[in-house]
Design an enzyme around this catalytic site. Sequence first.
Site, PDB file in Angstrom:
ATOM      1  N   SER A   1       0.826  -1.195   0.000  1.00 49.41           N
ATOM      2  CA  SER A   1       0.000   0.000   0.000  1.00 49.41           C
ATOM      3  C   SER A   1       0.868   1.257   0.000  1.00 49.41           C
ATOM      4  O   SER A   1       1.668   1.439  -0.920  1.00 49.41           O
ATOM      5  CB  SER A   1      -0.971  -0.031   1.188  1.00 49.41           C
TER       6      SER A   1
ATOM      7  N   HIS B   1      -7.596  -5.078  -1.432  1.00 54.17           N
ATOM      8  CA  HIS B   1      -6.454  -4.225  -1.104  1.00 54.17           C
ATOM      9  C   HIS B   1      -5.525  -4.968  -0.153  1.00 54.17           C
ATOM     10  O   HIS B   1      -5.836  -5.148   1.029  1.00 54.17           O
ATOM     11  CB  HIS B   1      -6.919  -2.914  -0.472  1.00 54.17           C
TER      12      HIS B   1
ATOM     13  N   ASP C   1      -9.598  -4.019  -6.119  1.00 52.63           N
ATOM     14  CA  ASP C   1      -9.140  -3.252  -4.957  1.00 52.63           C
ATOM     15  C   ASP C   1     -10.079  -2.060  -4.746  1.00 52.63           C
ATOM     16  O   ASP C   1     -10.172  -1.185  -5.613  1.00 52.63           O
ATOM     17  CB  ASP C   1      -7.707  -2.762  -5.198  1.00 52.63           C
TER      18      ASP C   1
END
Length: 333
Positions: A153, A307, A280
């Site tokens: 991320s 995600h 995502d």
Amino acid sequence: MMLPRGKDFLPPGPLRSGHVQTMLSSSGVRRLLLPKRAQTVLQGSEPVMVNGGDGVRLTGAYTAQRSHPQSRGLAVLFHGWEGSVDSTYVLQTGSRLLADGWDVFRLNFRDHGDSHHLNEALFHSCRIDEVVHALGDIAQRFPMRPMVLAGFSLGGNFALRAAMKAQAAGLPLSYALAVCPIIDPGEGLFSLEGSAPWFYQAYFMHKWRRSLQAKQAAFPHREYFELAELKQNLRGLTAALVARHTDFESLEAYLDGYSVAGRALADMHVPCTILTARDDPVIPVDAFEKLELPANVELDIASYGGHCGFIRGWDMTSFTDDYIAARFNAVTA
């Protein structure tokens, strides 16, 4: 050597929801259900204080492998926003790499983990220079080669930017991998506000406010934010951060400051892989499809995974462990 690809990830029916994958990825339920081998990186790990330059101190943890006669090299892992070296996905990936013969270093960004008291100035996402400096310190302290890097991320965004700066900084980085990295921060921020369900923004805001409260407690003489600012939404509080704690002239300039969208990675010298999922709900896939990448940067878009999830089944293990390990191991082949 046949490396795993995003198209190979096909979870059972109930786990083909991007929302389910995302919510499970950092849940306490997942940590409870994971097999014990997913936390072996904690065994014998050494806490390390890392030099980020200009007096900046960052924390991390180093674990030496014991499964092979000789180390494959040093694998450095970056967590996501408001994660830490002890986040489930970091422990799970680190444990897998350890089993494959990698020495593992897990780095905390500023104000993550229990490090709020170390630096008076606040963390923000454009503090890439201290992370690059820290990687240089890590490379000197633990001179195993090759040195490889993976981030998740926001940590994936940092990994890509660090790889871009590696040659100029003299980092001995052989390869970098980013899982669901933030590509266009402006677009990502807007998606959390608009298209993503409300509970994602609520989740991140709860964790961020809690972190800011820890920072305030560590430096009670400072007023980092006014109460009214803390009650704002993600965009409002980020704008207040930019105005109070950065030199950027606007929120848009700040967001551009850590963007890797468009042609930003066109001059990448370090071989890299970007793995993301089409479903995502946090990072829009459009930003990935618009990237203009050189031949040494692999873009792999899976159909499923959410995600930073990529959870294979009810044992809560992740496809990304095999994916990252296979690509890291290929560096030493």
